[in-house]
Motif scaffolding. Sequence first.
Motif, PDB file in Angstrom:
ATOM      1  N   SER A 202     100.336  60.594 -66.721  1.00  0.00           N
ATOM      2  CA  SER A 202      99.316  59.585 -67.020  1.00  0.00           C
ATOM      3  C   SER A 202      99.883  58.167 -67.045  1.00  0.00           C
ATOM      4  O   SER A 202      99.180  57.230 -67.434  1.00  0.00           O
ATOM      5  N   LEU A 203     101.151  58.003 -66.626  1.00  0.00           N
ATOM      6  CA  LEU A 203     101.724  56.656 -66.576  1.00  0.00           C
ATOM      7  C   LEU A 203     100.857  55.742 -65.720  1.00  0.00           C
ATOM      8  O   LEU A 203     100.498  56.097 -64.591  1.00  0.00           O
ATOM      9  N   PRO A 204     100.495  54.557 -66.219  1.00  0.00           N
ATOM     10  CA  PRO A 204      99.683  53.644 -65.401  1.00  0.00           C
ATOM     11  C   PRO A 204     100.499  53.052 -64.269  1.00  0.00           C
ATOM     12  O   PRO A 204     101.716  52.908 -64.371  1.00  0.00           O
ATOM     13  N   PRO A 206     101.865  50.075 -61.968  1.00  0.00           N
ATOM     14  CA  PRO A 206     102.168  48.676 -62.293  1.00  0.00           C
ATOM     15  C   PRO A 206     101.143  47.748 -61.671  1.00  0.00           C
ATOM     16  O   PRO A 206     100.562  48.048 -60.637  1.00  0.00           O
ATOM     17  N   THR A 207     100.931  46.626 -62.308  1.00  0.00           N
ATOM     18  CA  THR A 207      99.993  45.635 -61.781  1.00  0.00           C
ATOM     19  C   THR A 207     100.730  44.382 -61.380  1.00  0.00           C
ATOM     20  O   THR A 207     101.737  44.009 -61.974  1.00  0.00           O
ATOM     21  N   HIS A 208     100.238  43.750 -60.341  1.00  0.00           N
ATOM     22  CA  HIS A 208     100.797  42.485 -59.884  1.00  0.00           C
ATOM     23  C   HIS A 208     100.011  41.372 -60.568  1.00  0.00           C
ATOM     24  O   HIS A 208      98.770  41.430 -60.627  1.00  0.00           O
ATOM     25  N   PRO A 209     100.680  40.345 -61.082  1.00  0.00           N
ATOM     26  CA  PRO A 209      99.951  39.304 -61.812  1.00  0.00           C
ATOM     27  C   PRO A 209      98.860  38.615 -61.020  1.00  0.00           C
ATOM     28  O   PRO A 209      97.912  38.092 -61.589  1.00  0.00           O
ATOM     29  N   ASP A 210      98.958  38.637 -59.666  1.00  0.00           N
ATOM     30  CA  ASP A 210      97.969  37.936 -58.847  1.00  0.00           C
ATOM     31  C   ASP A 210      97.015  38.871 -58.106  1.00  0.00           C
ATOM     32  O   ASP A 210      95.948  38.464 -57.698  1.00  0.00           O
ATOM     33  N   HIS A 211      97.436  40.115 -57.948  1.00  0.00           N
ATOM     34  CA  HIS A 211      96.655  41.000 -57.084  1.00  0.00           C
ATOM     35  C   HIS A 211      96.158  42.246 -57.776  1.00  0.00           C
ATOM     36  O   HIS A 211      95.627  43.141 -57.138  1.00  0.00           O
ATOM     37  N   GLY A 212      96.318  42.326 -59.085  1.00  0.00           N
ATOM     38  CA  GLY A 212      95.815  43.492 -59.796  1.00  0.00           C
ATOM     39  C   GLY A 212      96.687  44.709 -59.592  1.00  0.00           C
ATOM     40  O   GLY A 212      97.897  44.599 -59.392  1.00  0.00           O
ATOM     41  N   GLU A 213      96.042  45.868 -59.615  1.00  0.00           N
ATOM     42  CA  GLU A 213      96.788  47.123 -59.551  1.00  0.00           C
ATOM     43  C   GLU A 213      97.492  47.287 -58.220  1.00  0.00           C
ATOM     44  O   GLU A 213      96.961  46.981 -57.167  1.00  0.00           O
ATOM     45  N   ALA A 214      98.743  47.774 -58.293  1.00  0.00           N
ATOM     46  CA  ALA A 214      99.505  48.002 -57.065  1.00  0.00           C
ATOM     47  C   ALA A 214      98.908  49.165 -56.302  1.00  0.00           C
ATOM     48  O   ALA A 214      98.299  50.067 -56.890  1.00  0.00           O
TER      49      ALA A 214
END
Length: 215
Positions: A202-204, A206-214
């Motif tokens: 269930s690990l989320p 990573p998200t990019h600060p400008d583009h949301g979810e990777a």
Amino acid sequence: MTDDPSSAPAAGPASGTVRLTSPMLKAMAHPLRRRLLELMHEDVPRRAADLAELVDAPANSVSFHLRQLAKAGLIVEAPEHARDRRDRVWVASGSGFTVGPPEGPVTADEELVLRSFMDQEALDLHDLVARITAWAAAWGSGREESVRAAIHTGLVELTEEDVRWLSGELEALMDRAIERSRTPTEQPKKLWRMVSLVADDSLPRPTHPDHGEAP
């Protein structure tokens, strides 16, 4: 973690698992240094010339990077294995390296160093998986006859205590494989990369600060 170079392990007998500090992580930013460190063990002395042959790099370049690893405290000299005073022999500063929870407050710079290191680790793992899957396709179609990798995956319900047990078992297995690799044999040997990975499903992402979810 700490940026104080004086906190690096002093030269001497290697023992135990070494917690990676910020200076160590910075030293490992170079891909050749990570490769060299992978080949180092606490009880297997290595010379620059030996490592240069294994990584197919100039000995003087390897010597430079070994000094940088030593400066960070990742490896130490082993003069007891030297042939003379000019002979520089190295061993890993511990039986293994780990990134654990911080022992105190972590600065923004320290977190950036850690994230950069883990990003590079992720790129290395991605490259390895890409090469394995390319081989697997060739092997499964009969175009490749040599077994060059093995992947075992599974999904199992475990407690955190179970995970710590499993992690210890995998580490012990890798240690036994390394020990077996040191046994003389008439059969040819080559380098094999070992990766053990246990992760919460269930690990989320990573998200990019400008583009949301990777992706």
